[in-house]
Structure formats: C-alpha cells, structure tokens
Design a protein around this motif. Structure first.
Motif, PDB file in Angstrom:
ATOM      1  N   MET A   1       0.612  -0.885  -0.005  1.00 38.38           N
ATOM      2  CA  MET A   1      -0.272  -0.150   0.358  1.00 38.38           C
ATOM      3  C   MET A   1       0.671   1.521   0.057  1.00 38.38           C
ATOM      4  SD  MET A   1      -3.628   0.825   2.410  1.00 38.38           S
ATOM      5  CE  MET A   1      -2.842   0.966   4.476  1.00 38.38           C
ATOM      6  N   CYS A   2       0.429   2.494  -0.203  1.00 40.92           N
ATOM      7  CA  CYS A   2       1.748   3.469  -1.123  1.00 40.92           C
ATOM      8  C   CYS A   2       1.234   4.311   0.933  1.00 40.92           C
ATOM      9  CB  CYS A   2       1.126   3.884  -2.310  1.00 40.92           C
ATOM     10  SG  CYS A   2      -0.069   4.427  -2.322  1.00 40.92           S
ATOM     11  N   HIS A   3       0.375   4.564   2.003  1.00 41.56           N
ATOM     12  CA  HIS A   3       0.607   5.181   2.548  1.00 41.56           C
ATOM     13  C   HIS A   3      -0.566   4.352   3.678  1.00 41.56           C
ATOM     14  CE1 HIS A   3      -3.557   5.523   1.168  1.00 41.56           C
ATOM     15  NE2 HIS A   3      -4.264   5.399   1.976  1.00 41.56           N
ATOM     16  N   TYR A   4       0.172   4.734   4.910  1.00 44.39           N
ATOM     17  CA  TYR A   4      -0.294   3.649   5.712  1.00 44.39           C
ATOM     18  C   TYR A   4      -0.141   5.112   7.150  1.00 44.39           C
ATOM     19  CZ  TYR A   4       4.654   3.625   7.589  1.00 44.39           C
ATOM     20  OH  TYR A   4       6.029   4.319   7.908  1.00 44.39           O
ATOM     21  N   LEU A   5      -1.292   4.381   7.888  1.00 42.96           N
ATOM     22  CA  LEU A   5      -1.156   5.025   9.465  1.00 42.96           C
ATOM     23  C   LEU A   5      -0.228   4.855  10.332  1.00 42.96           C
ATOM     24  CD1 LEU A   5      -4.769   4.642  10.303  1.00 42.96           C
ATOM     25  CD2 LEU A   5      -3.437   3.690  11.854  1.00 42.96           C
ATOM     26  N   LYS A   6      -0.129   5.487  11.326  1.00 46.00           N
ATOM     27  CA  LYS A   6       0.773   5.256  12.621  1.00 46.00           C
ATOM     28  C   LYS A   6       0.898   5.999  13.289  1.00 46.00           C
ATOM     29  CE  LYS A   6       5.574   5.800  13.243  1.00 46.00           C
ATOM     30  NZ  LYS A   6       5.140   6.608  13.820  1.00 46.00           N
ATOM     31  N   PRO A   7       0.690   5.433  14.133  1.00 46.47           N
ATOM     32  CA  PRO A   7       0.074   6.491  16.127  1.00 46.47           C
ATOM     33  C   PRO A   7       1.288   7.077  16.138  1.00 46.47           C
ATOM     34  CG  PRO A   7       0.920   4.259  16.016  1.00 46.47           C
ATOM     35  CD  PRO A   7       0.855   4.190  14.825  1.00 46.47           C
ATOM     36  N   ASP A   8       1.378   8.056  16.977  1.00 48.41           N
ATOM     37  CA  ASP A   8       2.897   9.318  17.364  1.00 48.41           C
ATOM     38  C   ASP A   8       2.477   9.557  19.079  1.00 48.41           C
ATOM     39  OD1 ASP A   8       3.951   9.922  14.574  1.00 48.41           O
ATOM     40  OD2 ASP A   8       1.497  10.546  14.451  1.00 48.41           O
ATOM     41  N   TYR A   9       1.644   9.533  19.378  1.00 50.38           N
ATOM     42  CA  TYR A   9       1.350   9.336  20.962  1.00 50.38           C
ATOM     43  C   TYR A   9       0.133   8.898  21.241  1.00 50.38           C
ATOM     44  CZ  TYR A   9       4.144  13.815  20.084  1.00 50.38           C
ATOM     45  OH  TYR A   9       5.388  14.169  19.364  1.00 50.38           O
ATOM     46  N   THR A  10       0.356   8.055  22.279  1.00 39.98           N
ATOM     47  CA  THR A  10      -1.052   7.472  23.252  1.00 39.98           C
ATOM     48  C   THR A  10      -1.437   8.434  24.492  1.00 39.98           C
ATOM     49  OG1 THR A  10       0.146   5.573  22.827  1.00 39.98           O
ATOM     50  CG2 THR A  10      -1.170   5.173  24.407  1.00 39.98           C
ATOM     51  N   ILE A  11      -1.952   8.644  24.504  1.00 41.69           N
ATOM     52  CA  ILE A  11      -2.644   9.326  26.171  1.00 41.69           C
ATOM     53  C   ILE A  11      -3.565   8.312  27.018  1.00 41.69           C
ATOM     54  CG2 ILE A  11      -3.352  11.049  27.505  1.00 41.69           C
ATOM     55  CD1 ILE A  11      -2.787  13.098  25.096  1.00 41.69           C
ATOM     56  N   VAL A  12      -3.280   7.510  28.085  1.00 41.81           N
ATOM     57  CA  VAL A  12      -3.984   6.512  28.355  1.00 41.81           C
ATOM     58  C   VAL A  12      -3.850   7.058  30.190  1.00 41.81           C
ATOM     59  CG1 VAL A  12      -2.326   5.383  28.029  1.00 41.81           C
ATOM     60  CG2 VAL A  12      -4.504   4.769  28.970  1.00 41.81           C
ATOM     61  N   LYS A  13      -4.927   6.838  30.641  1.00 42.21           N
ATOM     62  CA  LYS A  13      -5.132   7.395  32.091  1.00 42.21           C
ATOM     63  C   LYS A  13      -4.295   8.384  32.367  1.00 42.21           C
ATOM     64  CE  LYS A  13      -4.832   2.047  33.667  1.00 42.21           C
ATOM     65  NZ  LYS A  13      -4.007   1.200  34.476  1.00 42.21           N
ATOM     66  N   ASN A  14      -3.964   9.120  31.922  1.00 42.43           N
ATOM     67  CA  ASN A  14      -3.317  10.542  32.703  1.00 42.43           C
ATOM     68  C   ASN A  14      -2.153  10.702  32.045  1.00 42.43           C
ATOM     69  OD1 ASN A  14      -6.135  11.305  33.009  1.00 42.43           O
ATOM     70  ND2 ASN A  14      -5.376  11.279  35.089  1.00 42.43           N
ATOM     71  N   HIS A  15      -1.479  10.478  31.249  1.00 44.16           N
ATOM     72  CA  HIS A  15       0.143  10.049  30.706  1.00 44.16           C
ATOM     73  C   HIS A  15       0.323   9.984  29.139  1.00 44.16           C
ATOM     74  CE1 HIS A  15       0.918   8.536  34.591  1.00 44.16           C
ATOM     75  NE2 HIS A  15       1.854   9.268  34.334  1.00 44.16           N
ATOM     76  N   LEU A  16       0.872  11.012  28.938  1.00 45.43           N
ATOM     77  CA  LEU A  16       1.152  10.602  27.340  1.00 45.43           C
ATOM     78  C   LEU A  16       2.230  10.071  26.942  1.00 45.43           C
ATOM     79  CD1 LEU A  16       0.911  13.198  24.491  1.00 45.43           C
ATOM     80  CD2 LEU A  16       2.485  14.707  25.864  1.00 45.43           C
ATOM     81  N   TYR A  17       2.262   9.736  25.905  1.00 46.09           N
ATOM     82  CA  TYR A  17       3.543   8.994  25.464  1.00 46.09           C
ATOM     83  C   TYR A  17       3.491   8.899  24.306  1.00 46.09           C
ATOM     84  CZ  TYR A  17       2.463   6.287  30.089  1.00 46.09           C
ATOM     85  OH  TYR A  17       1.446   6.314  30.998  1.00 46.09           O
ATOM     86  N   GLN A  18       4.955   9.438  23.865  1.00 42.79           N
ATOM     87  CA  GLN A  18       5.139   8.896  22.623  1.00 42.79           C
ATOM     88  C   GLN A  18       5.487   7.948  22.092  1.00 42.79           C
ATOM     89  OE1 GLN A  18       8.772  11.864  21.628  1.00 42.79           O
ATOM     90  NE2 GLN A  18       7.617  11.921  19.487  1.00 42.79           N
ATOM     91  N   ILE A  19       4.946   7.773  20.885  1.00 47.11           N
ATOM     92  CA  ILE A  19       6.038   6.148  20.562  1.00 47.11           C
ATOM     93  C   ILE A  19       7.006   6.581  19.537  1.00 47.11           C
ATOM     94  CG2 ILE A  19       4.838   4.534  19.037  1.00 47.11           C
ATOM     95  CD1 ILE A  19       2.162   5.724  19.323  1.00 47.11           C
ATOM     96  N   GLU A  20       7.591   5.025  20.306  1.00 46.82           N
ATOM     97  CA  GLU A  20       8.864   5.264  19.061  1.00 46.82           C
ATOM     98  C   GLU A  20       8.827   5.214  17.697  1.00 46.82           C
ATOM     99  OE1 GLU A  20      11.744   2.943  22.029  1.00 46.82           O
ATOM    100  OE2 GLU A  20      11.076   3.985  23.556  1.00 46.82           O
ATOM    101  N   GLU A  21      10.242   5.272  17.054  1.00 43.06           N
ATOM    102  CA  GLU A  21       9.887   4.712  16.024  1.00 43.06           C
ATOM    103  C   GLU A  21      10.433   2.792  15.737  1.00 43.06           C
ATOM    104  OE1 GLU A  21       9.227   5.624  12.302  1.00 43.06           O
ATOM    105  OE2 GLU A  21       8.664   8.577  13.572  1.00 43.06           O
ATOM    106  N   ASP A  22      10.025   2.476  15.736  1.00 45.78           N
ATOM    107  CA  ASP A  22      10.009   0.913  15.443  1.00 45.78           C
ATOM    108  C   ASP A  22       9.816   0.117  13.584  1.00 45.78           C
ATOM    109  OD1 ASP A  22       7.355  -0.750  17.191  1.00 45.78           O
ATOM    110  OD2 ASP A  22       7.171   0.332  15.264  1.00 45.78           O
ATOM    111  N   LYS A  23      10.554  -1.218  13.624  1.00 45.91           N
ATOM    112  CA  LYS A  23      10.264  -2.109  12.836  1.00 45.91           C
ATOM    113  C   LYS A  23      11.497  -1.553  11.772  1.00 45.91           C
ATOM    114  CE  LYS A  23       5.714  -2.090  12.233  1.00 45.91           C
ATOM    115  NZ  LYS A  23       4.327  -2.410  12.296  1.00 45.91           N
TER     116      LYS A  23
END
Ligand code: ZN
Ligand code: ZN
Length: 367
Positions: A345-367
């Motif tokens: 596929m020539c584009h894809y959805l990629k998560p950047d941040y998660t906010i859960v239980k009052n915390h903000l997490y930046q999502i690391e580049e992987d794979k």
C-alpha cells in the motif's frame, strides 16, 4: 497530566477543536478554549479517542498465548486492551493482580473454561465448565470482566461438541454479559453458532480462511447475513491463522464489514508477525477499502459499544480522556496476512502518541 488542553485537535472529520481535560475527563470541546492549563499541540496529526483492541492475549501465565498489556498497548497507540479468554475463573485473580497497575487499560473476557487457555484444548473436558465459579468471578470483578469467551473450534473442543456454547449461553442469563465466540475448524459449524447467538454477542476471526469460515466456494454463506440481521457483532481477530486478504476482500465486495477491528495479538505473532500490532491490522483494512473514518470507528466507538465500555471510545464531554494521535505516512508499506500473502500500500496510518490514564507517551519509531 490531569488538566490540559489539546489545541486545535484535528478530528477525523477534519474539524479543528480545542479539547479541555480536567481530572482525566473531557470537560469541554470548542473552537477555542483559553485556560492557564498546559497545552498540547499535535499540529497536522489526527486525534481520535483512544484505540481499543477487543481481542488480545495479555496474561503471561501460560506459555501458549501469553503476553503483557504494556507490550501490546500504549507503545503502539492502543489505550485499552481486552484479554480474550486467556484467564478463566481459576486464574482471574492472578491476572487482575498482574494488570491492575499497567499503563494500558486492561479488561477481561472470562474464559468459560476454569483455568483459561492453559493448553490448546481448554474446552475438551466439560468438568472445566463451572457455573458457580464464573458467577463469583463476575461478581468479584464487575468493572474488569466485560464478557465471556468461548473458543469453539476443533482443537479447543475435542469431543465436547456444542456443549460449551450451550453452557455459555446458559451462563449469560446469570451474568448478563456478551459472549465472544472464536470460530475455526468444524465440527462446531458456523451455521449452528449463528443460530445459538443473539444480538450483541460477538463472533471473532470473521475473515479466517478456513472451510468453516464465512465463505462457501467463494460465496458468502447465508448464515453470515443472518448473523448481521440478528445484530451479532462481527470482530476481525486477526491472529496468527485467522486473517485472509482474499476472504476480507470478497466480504467487502459483498457489503460485509466487521464492526470491530482487533488483533488477537500475543508475543509470537507480535514479534514474528503477521500481526505486529493493532495499527498494522487497521492498515490491512484500509488496504481492503475501508475508509479511514471506518477503521477508526472500528477501534473506538464500535469497540466501546461492543463491550459496554461506555466511558471510552469517543471524544465527547464527560468521557475518559484517552486519545490516540496518528498521521498518514505517504510511504510504501508491505502487509502480510495469515496465508503469507503480501500486498503493498502506498500510504499507511502510523500512531505518534498515546494518552492513557493521564499520561502522554510518544511512540518510538520501530520495525
Ligand atoms: Zn481465537
Ligand atoms: Zn485469541
């Protein structure tokens, strides 16, 4: 991070709004909110309600389908994971203790087999169906157990036939929770399973490529239309063996879509594929032809409705402030299904941040 404002959040409908959060609850949504609170700005990324994966395995007591909530959840944009039957009434205490302080929200679909998935054939011995123990577990954890799980396929059932599902439907009268049924190889025939289920029950592994799946020689079986008619919820449940592009595509061409997109992830298919994470599963449905809005609905509002997680799943005043921040990456991605079919596929959805239980997490580049 209990009080903050997300400035100019880009919603999936392209609206831009400010979202005010106080004490972890969405308090106000408006075009512009002035406050002294901390502000977050995610620029051109989309902000959706926190993603919910309603079929995972995140209890690592048993080798066979174990993993940990914080390996599959918040580092991948997933705020809430539902363990689909890894634990049963004998092991629910241990599971609860293990996940109650996880960074990711965790819920349980209690396996109707007392030990849970301690082995592949947890339903082969009917002595493992214990009515009293299930009722007690559901009474003890009303906020944690959100449904029952019955794995109705040959390798799980042995010679038990449809007896475990009859039992589960009987149990439902006592606990009043939805049942998620895993479908796979007969003799537990899909037609019979559909017959036995009711509105709000859930069938998972809907796009599995097996003979007892939704297709008969390439055509949609009548019972699939009956399931939809009855209001049975169709869940994806990718898993190691249960997702075929071909099946999903034929379904799509016939107007059959899943209500919820879930991964059926555990450590092996997370590390070695073909699952990897929920976002990868969502990307496969974008490839099939689902719109971005549909894919997001399947992991937010539809998922919360399926399991009555009413405080989650939408960006609305009064709801829990769980968010997933993501963008569409304009690059090629290769995707693989359970039959090792590869597509690009020539584009894809990629998560950047998660906010859960009052915390903000930046999502690391992987794979
Ligand atoms: Zn399954
Ligand atoms: Zn599973």
């Amino acid at each position: 991070m209990e009080n903050y404002v997300i400035k100019q959040a880009r919603l999936i409908n392209e609206e831009r709004v400010d979202i005010l959060v106080e004490n972890g609850i969405i308090q106000k949504i408006a075009p512009c909110i002035e406050t002294s609170y901390e502000t977050l700005n995610f620029q051109d990324c989309y902000v959706s309600a926190g993603w919910i994966d309603i079929h995972t395995h995140c209890f690592d007591k048993f080798e066979i389908y174990g993993d940990q909530a914080d390996f599959i959840g918040y580092p991948h944009g997933v705020c809430t994971v539902v363990d689909a039957g890894t634990a049963g009434s004998d092991t629910i205490d241990e599971f609860y203790q293990q996940v109650k302080n996880a960074k990711t929200r965790v819920y349980s679909l209690l396996n109707i087999s007392s030990p849970g998935i301690f082995a592949q054939d947890e339903l082969a011995d009917l002595k493992r169906l214990n009515q009293e123990a299930i009722v007690q577990a559901c009474q003890k954890y009303p906020q944690f157990i959100v449904g029952l799980k019955a794995r109705m396929s040959k390798s799980v059932l042995g010679d038990s036939g449809n007896q475990p599902l009859i039992f589960a439907k009987e149990m439902q009268k006592f606990v009043n929770l939805p049942i998620m049924v895993h479908i796979g190889t007969a003799p537990s025939v899909l037609e019979n399973i559909v017959d036995m289920l009711d509105e709000y029950d859930i069938i998972t592994h809907v796009f599995n490529p097996k003979q007892n799946g939704i297709l008969d020689k390439g055509y949609i079986k009548d019972c699939v239309y009956q399931a939809i008619e009855k209001g049975i919820i169709l869940d994806l449940g990718h898993g190691t063996d249960s997702f075929s592009f071909e099946t999903a595509k034929i379904a799509f061409q016939n107007g059959i879509k899943v209500n919820t997109i879930s991964s059926d992830i555990y450590f092996k298919n997370r590390i070695n594929g073909p699952v990897y994470d929920l976002a990868t599963t969502m990307n496969k449905m974008l490839y099939i032809g689902y719109s971005l809005a549909e894919v997001i609905r399947c992991v937010t509002v539809n998922a919360s409705k399926a399991l009555h997680l009413d405080h989650l799943g939408s960006i609305e005043v009064g709801k829990t402030a769980d968010f997933t921040v993501f963008h569409i990456c304009p690059q090629d991605i290769e995707l693989t299904d359970s039959l090792h079919q590869k597509v690009t596929m020539c584009h894809y959805l990629k998560p950047d941040y998660t906010i859960v239980k009052n915390h903000l997490y930046q999502i690391e580049e992987d794979k």
